[in-house]
Design an enzyme around this catalytic site. Structure first.
Site, PDB file in Angstrom:
ATOM      1  CD  GLU A 151      -2.817   1.288   2.371  1.00  0.00           C
ATOM      2  OE1 GLU A 151      -3.754   2.105   2.304  1.00  0.00           O
ATOM      3  OE2 GLU A 151      -2.623   0.532   3.338  1.00  0.00           O
ATOM      4  CD  GLU A 178      -7.759   1.814   5.904  1.00  0.00           C
ATOM      5  OE1 GLU A 178      -8.596   1.005   6.344  1.00  0.00           O
ATOM      6  OE2 GLU A 178      -6.615   1.914   6.362  1.00  0.00           O
TER       7      GLU A 178
END
Length: 306
Positions: free
Chosen positions: A186, A281
Protein backbone atom coordinates in the site's frame (compact mmCIF):
# COMPACT_ATOMS: atom_id res chain seq x y z
CA UNK A 1 -37.60 -9.22 19.57
CA UNK A 2 -34.10 -10.60 18.89
CA UNK A 3 -31.25 -8.10 18.93
CA UNK A 4 -30.43 -8.67 15.25
CA UNK A 5 -34.02 -8.20 14.13
CA UNK A 6 -34.35 -5.09 16.26
CA UNK A 7 -31.17 -3.60 14.78
CA UNK A 8 -32.30 -4.33 11.25
CA UNK A 9 -35.76 -2.86 11.81
CA UNK A 10 -34.31 0.23 13.47
CA UNK A 11 -31.87 0.75 10.64
CA UNK A 12 -34.54 0.41 7.97
CA UNK A 13 -36.53 3.07 9.74
CA UNK A 14 -33.47 5.27 10.07
CA UNK A 15 -32.63 4.98 6.40
CA UNK A 16 -36.20 5.81 5.44
CA UNK A 17 -36.30 8.84 7.71
CA UNK A 18 -32.96 10.04 6.40
CA UNK A 19 -34.07 9.72 2.80
CA UNK A 20 -37.41 11.35 3.53
CA UNK A 21 -35.79 14.32 5.13
CA UNK A 22 -33.48 14.90 2.16
CA UNK A 23 -35.44 13.93 -0.92
CA UNK A 24 -39.06 13.13 -0.12
CA UNK A 25 -41.21 10.03 -0.24
CA UNK A 26 -39.78 8.63 -3.49
CA UNK A 27 -36.28 8.58 -2.05
CA UNK A 28 -37.62 7.04 1.16
CA UNK A 29 -39.21 4.24 -0.85
CA UNK A 30 -35.93 3.67 -2.71
CA UNK A 31 -34.06 3.49 0.59
CA UNK A 32 -36.47 0.93 2.02
CA UNK A 33 -36.21 -1.18 -1.11
CA UNK A 34 -32.41 -1.08 -1.20
CA UNK A 35 -31.72 -1.60 2.51
CA UNK A 36 -30.32 -5.06 3.16
CA UNK A 37 -29.71 -5.98 -0.48
CA UNK A 38 -26.14 -6.77 -1.52
CA UNK A 39 -24.36 -3.97 -3.36
CA UNK A 40 -23.10 -4.21 -6.94
CA UNK A 41 -19.53 -4.04 -5.59
CA UNK A 42 -18.19 -5.79 -2.50
CA UNK A 43 -17.66 -2.94 -0.01
CA UNK A 44 -16.03 -3.90 3.28
CA UNK A 45 -16.61 -1.90 6.49
CA UNK A 46 -14.25 -2.14 9.46
CA UNK A 47 -14.57 -2.49 13.21
CA UNK A 48 -16.19 0.50 14.90
CA UNK A 49 -17.77 1.93 11.77
CA UNK A 50 -21.29 1.03 12.99
CA UNK A 51 -20.74 0.87 16.74
CA UNK A 52 -23.56 3.33 17.49
CA UNK A 53 -26.08 1.16 15.64
CA UNK A 54 -24.73 -2.30 16.53
CA UNK A 55 -22.91 -1.85 19.85
CA UNK A 56 -19.29 -2.37 20.82
CA UNK A 57 -19.13 -6.12 20.14
CA UNK A 58 -17.32 -6.67 16.82
CA UNK A 59 -19.35 -9.82 16.13
CA UNK A 60 -22.60 -7.86 16.48
CA UNK A 61 -21.16 -5.22 14.18
CA UNK A 62 -20.43 -7.88 11.54
CA UNK A 63 -24.01 -9.16 11.78
CA UNK A 64 -25.27 -5.60 11.38
CA UNK A 65 -23.04 -5.06 8.33
CA UNK A 66 -24.48 -8.18 6.73
CA UNK A 67 -28.03 -7.02 7.44
CA UNK A 68 -27.28 -3.77 5.57
CA UNK A 69 -26.07 -5.60 2.45
CA UNK A 70 -22.31 -5.67 3.02
CA UNK A 71 -20.63 -8.99 2.19
CA UNK A 72 -17.04 -8.42 3.38
CA UNK A 73 -15.17 -6.86 6.27
CA UNK A 74 -11.61 -5.74 6.82
CA UNK A 75 -9.72 -5.34 10.07
CA UNK A 76 -6.25 -3.79 10.13
CA UNK A 77 -5.60 -4.93 13.68
CA UNK A 78 -6.74 -8.54 13.29
CA UNK A 79 -3.21 -9.89 13.81
CA UNK A 80 -3.21 -8.47 17.35
CA UNK A 81 -6.62 -9.86 18.35
CA UNK A 82 -6.63 -12.92 20.61
CA UNK A 83 -6.90 -16.31 18.94
CA UNK A 84 -10.32 -17.10 20.44
CA UNK A 85 -11.86 -13.97 18.92
CA UNK A 86 -10.12 -14.60 15.59
CA UNK A 87 -11.73 -18.04 15.49
CA UNK A 88 -15.17 -16.62 16.31
CA UNK A 89 -14.82 -14.01 13.58
CA UNK A 90 -13.82 -16.67 11.07
CA UNK A 91 -16.76 -18.88 12.03
CA UNK A 92 -19.24 -16.00 11.79
CA UNK A 93 -17.95 -14.89 8.39
CA UNK A 94 -18.30 -18.46 7.10
CA UNK A 95 -21.84 -18.72 8.48
CA UNK A 96 -22.86 -15.42 6.83
CA UNK A 97 -20.99 -16.21 3.60
CA UNK A 98 -18.90 -13.05 3.99
CA UNK A 99 -15.31 -12.48 2.91
CA UNK A 100 -12.41 -11.38 5.04
CA UNK A 101 -10.58 -8.44 3.50
CA UNK A 102 -7.16 -7.17 4.51
CA UNK A 103 -5.47 -7.12 7.86
CA UNK A 104 -2.03 -5.54 8.32
CA UNK A 105 1.19 -7.53 8.51
CA UNK A 106 2.96 -5.51 11.18
CA UNK A 107 5.64 -6.66 13.55
CA UNK A 108 6.02 -3.13 14.91
CA UNK A 109 8.32 -1.61 12.29
CA UNK A 110 5.85 -0.27 9.71
CA UNK A 111 6.01 3.34 10.89
CA UNK A 112 9.76 3.84 11.19
CA UNK A 113 12.96 3.31 9.22
CA UNK A 114 13.16 -0.47 8.74
CA UNK A 115 13.22 -2.60 5.58
CA UNK A 116 14.93 0.12 3.51
CA UNK A 117 18.07 -0.33 5.66
CA UNK A 118 18.68 -3.94 4.66
CA UNK A 119 19.42 -4.80 8.29
CA UNK A 120 18.76 -8.37 9.41
CA UNK A 121 17.02 -7.28 12.60
CA UNK A 122 14.20 -5.65 10.63
CA UNK A 123 14.00 -8.46 8.08
CA UNK A 124 13.62 -11.04 10.87
CA UNK A 125 10.72 -9.12 12.43
CA UNK A 126 8.99 -8.85 9.06
CA UNK A 127 9.39 -12.54 8.23
CA UNK A 128 8.12 -13.57 11.65
CA UNK A 129 5.03 -11.39 11.12
CA UNK A 130 4.51 -13.07 7.73
CA UNK A 131 4.58 -16.50 9.42
CA UNK A 132 2.08 -15.35 12.05
CA UNK A 133 -0.12 -13.91 9.30
CA UNK A 134 -0.30 -17.24 7.48
CA UNK A 135 -1.62 -18.88 10.65
CA UNK A 136 -4.14 -16.08 11.20
CA UNK A 137 -5.31 -16.32 7.59
CA UNK A 138 -6.28 -19.95 8.16
CA UNK A 139 -8.51 -18.96 11.09
CA UNK A 140 -10.41 -16.20 9.28
CA UNK A 141 -10.04 -17.42 5.68
CA UNK A 142 -8.12 -14.29 4.67
CA UNK A 143 -6.61 -14.04 1.20
CA UNK A 144 -4.94 -10.58 1.38
CA UNK A 145 -2.82 -8.74 3.93
CA UNK A 146 -1.44 -5.20 3.80
CA UNK A 147 2.31 -4.60 3.78
CA UNK A 148 4.06 -1.25 4.32
CA UNK A 149 7.90 -1.29 4.10
CA UNK A 150 8.41 1.62 6.48
CA UNK A 151 10.30 4.90 6.07
CA UNK A 152 13.11 6.12 3.82
CA UNK A 153 16.66 5.54 5.03
CA UNK A 154 17.94 8.97 4.03
CA UNK A 155 21.57 7.93 4.41
CA UNK A 156 21.34 5.47 1.50
CA UNK A 157 20.81 6.02 -2.25
CA UNK A 158 17.24 5.36 -3.36
CA UNK A 159 18.31 2.47 -5.59
CA UNK A 160 19.99 0.70 -2.68
CA UNK A 161 16.93 1.22 -0.48
CA UNK A 162 14.73 -0.16 -3.25
CA UNK A 163 16.97 -3.21 -3.57
CA UNK A 164 16.71 -3.88 0.16
CA UNK A 165 12.91 -3.64 0.06
CA UNK A 166 12.72 -6.00 -2.94
CA UNK A 167 14.89 -8.55 -1.13
CA UNK A 168 12.65 -8.42 1.94
CA UNK A 169 9.44 -8.69 -0.06
CA UNK A 170 10.78 -11.69 -1.95
CA UNK A 171 11.55 -13.47 1.32
CA UNK A 172 8.12 -12.60 2.67
CA UNK A 173 6.39 -13.75 -0.50
CA UNK A 174 8.04 -17.16 -0.22
CA UNK A 175 6.36 -17.62 3.16
CA UNK A 176 2.98 -16.25 2.08
CA UNK A 177 2.85 -18.29 -1.14
CA UNK A 178 2.95 -21.51 0.86
CA UNK A 179 -0.02 -20.31 2.93
CA UNK A 180 -2.10 -19.05 0.00
CA UNK A 181 -1.91 -15.46 1.29
CA UNK A 182 -1.15 -12.40 -0.87
CA UNK A 183 0.61 -9.34 0.50
CA UNK A 184 -0.83 -6.19 -1.01
CA UNK A 185 1.63 -3.29 -0.95
CA UNK A 186 0.00 0.00 0.00
CA UNK A 187 1.56 3.29 -1.12
CA UNK A 188 0.60 5.94 1.43
CA UNK A 189 0.29 9.72 1.77
CA UNK A 190 0.33 10.12 5.57
CA UNK A 191 3.76 11.73 5.76
CA UNK A 192 6.79 12.39 3.51
CA UNK A 193 8.99 9.84 5.29
CA UNK A 194 7.11 6.83 3.93
CA UNK A 195 9.18 4.98 1.35
CA UNK A 196 6.32 3.67 -0.81
CA UNK A 197 4.24 6.56 -2.16
CA UNK A 198 3.00 6.07 -5.75
CA UNK A 199 1.29 3.41 -7.81
CA UNK A 200 4.03 3.24 -10.45
CA UNK A 201 6.72 2.75 -7.79
CA UNK A 202 4.66 -0.02 -6.22
CA UNK A 203 4.09 -1.56 -9.65
CA UNK A 204 7.87 -1.66 -10.12
CA UNK A 205 8.34 -3.40 -6.76
CA UNK A 206 5.74 -6.03 -7.61
CA UNK A 207 7.33 -6.72 -10.99
CA UNK A 208 10.74 -7.04 -9.37
CA UNK A 209 9.53 -9.41 -6.65
CA UNK A 210 7.73 -11.41 -9.36
CA UNK A 211 5.47 -13.44 -7.06
CA UNK A 212 1.72 -14.10 -7.12
CA UNK A 213 1.83 -13.26 -3.41
CA UNK A 214 3.04 -9.68 -3.97
CA UNK A 215 0.51 -7.26 -5.48
CA UNK A 216 -0.78 -3.69 -5.10
CA UNK A 217 -3.37 -2.34 -2.69
CA UNK A 218 -4.66 0.72 -4.55
CA UNK A 219 -6.07 3.06 -1.92
CA UNK A 220 -7.99 5.69 -3.87
CA UNK A 221 -7.74 8.29 -1.09
CA UNK A 222 -3.96 8.09 -0.82
CA UNK A 223 -3.46 7.99 -4.58
CA UNK A 224 -5.67 11.04 -5.12
CA UNK A 225 -3.45 12.93 -2.68
CA UNK A 226 -0.13 11.69 -4.04
CA UNK A 227 -0.63 11.49 -7.79
CA UNK A 228 -4.22 12.05 -9.04
CA UNK A 229 -5.17 10.75 -12.51
CA UNK A 230 -6.92 7.89 -10.72
CA UNK A 231 -8.49 6.00 -13.62
CA UNK A 232 -5.46 6.42 -15.87
CA UNK A 233 -3.08 5.14 -13.17
CA UNK A 234 -5.38 2.26 -12.28
CA UNK A 235 -5.24 1.20 -15.92
CA UNK A 236 -1.44 1.53 -16.08
CA UNK A 237 -0.94 -0.65 -12.99
CA UNK A 238 -3.92 -2.94 -13.50
CA UNK A 239 -2.02 -6.21 -13.88
CA UNK A 240 -0.58 -5.83 -10.37
CA UNK A 241 -3.63 -4.47 -8.52
CA UNK A 242 -5.30 -7.07 -6.29
CA UNK A 243 -7.21 -4.96 -3.78
CA UNK A 244 -8.97 -1.58 -3.64
CA UNK A 245 -9.59 0.77 -0.71
CA UNK A 246 -11.87 3.80 -0.55
CA UNK A 247 -11.87 7.22 1.09
CA UNK A 248 -12.88 10.61 -0.27
CA UNK A 249 -10.53 13.59 -0.30
CA UNK A 250 -10.21 15.91 1.52
CA UNK A 251 -11.22 14.49 4.87
CA UNK A 252 -10.94 10.73 4.27
CA UNK A 253 -14.65 10.07 4.74
CA UNK A 254 -17.31 8.20 2.73
CA UNK A 255 -17.93 8.78 -1.01
CA UNK A 256 -19.73 12.03 -1.76
CA UNK A 257 -18.04 14.05 0.97
CA UNK A 258 -15.10 15.22 -1.14
CA UNK A 259 -13.86 15.78 -4.67
CA UNK A 260 -13.59 12.21 -6.02
CA UNK A 261 -16.23 11.01 -8.49
CA UNK A 262 -16.69 7.59 -6.94
CA UNK A 263 -19.64 6.59 -9.09
CA UNK A 264 -17.43 6.85 -12.19
CA UNK A 265 -14.55 5.02 -10.54
CA UNK A 266 -16.78 2.18 -9.30
CA UNK A 267 -18.25 1.81 -12.79
CA UNK A 268 -14.77 1.75 -14.31
CA UNK A 269 -13.63 -0.97 -11.91
CA UNK A 270 -16.78 -2.98 -12.49
CA UNK A 271 -16.43 -2.71 -16.27
CA UNK A 272 -12.82 -3.91 -16.02
CA UNK A 273 -14.11 -7.03 -14.29
CA UNK A 274 -13.05 -6.26 -10.72
CA UNK A 275 -15.13 -8.24 -8.26
CA UNK A 276 -12.74 -8.13 -5.32
CA UNK A 277 -13.12 -6.52 -1.93
CA UNK A 278 -13.46 -2.72 -1.72
CA UNK A 279 -12.18 -1.74 1.70
CA UNK A 280 -13.94 1.20 3.36
CA UNK A 281 -10.70 2.66 4.72
CA UNK A 282 -12.12 5.91 6.05
CA UNK A 283 -14.02 7.54 8.88
CA UNK A 284 -17.65 8.65 9.13
CA UNK A 285 -18.41 12.21 8.07
CA UNK A 286 -21.10 12.63 10.73
CA UNK A 287 -21.26 11.32 14.31
CA UNK A 288 -23.68 8.85 15.90
CA UNK A 289 -26.37 6.69 14.35
CA UNK A 290 -27.35 9.48 11.98
CA UNK A 291 -23.83 9.52 10.57
CA UNK A 292 -23.84 5.74 10.16
CA UNK A 293 -27.14 5.84 8.29
CA UNK A 294 -25.79 8.65 6.08
CA UNK A 295 -22.71 6.55 5.32
CA UNK A 296 -24.82 3.59 4.19
CA UNK A 297 -26.93 5.86 2.02
CA UNK A 298 -23.79 7.39 0.50
CA UNK A 299 -22.66 3.93 -0.60
CA UNK A 300 -26.11 3.14 -1.99
CA UNK A 301 -25.88 6.31 -4.06
CA UNK A 302 -22.31 5.74 -5.29
CA UNK A 303 -23.20 2.13 -6.10
CA UNK A 304 -25.88 3.24 -8.59
CA UNK A 305 -23.58 3.02 -11.61
CA UNK A 306 -25.25 0.16 -13.49
Amino acid sequence: MERRSFLQTSTLAGLSALAFGSAGTAAAADARQAAGKPFNMDYAPHAGMFKNSAGDDFLDQIRFMHDQGFRSIEDNGMLKRDTALQNKIGELLAKLNMRMGVFVIDGGDNWKVSLTTGKKEFLDVFLKACEQSVELAKRVNAKWATVVPGYFERKLPIGVQTGHVIDALRRGSEILEKGGLTMVLEPLSDNPDLFMRTSDQTYMLCRAVNSPSCKILYDIYHMQRNEGQLIANIDLCWSEIAYIQIGDNPGRKEPGTGEINYKNIFKHLYDKGYRGVMGMEHGNAKPGKEGEMALIQAYREADKFM
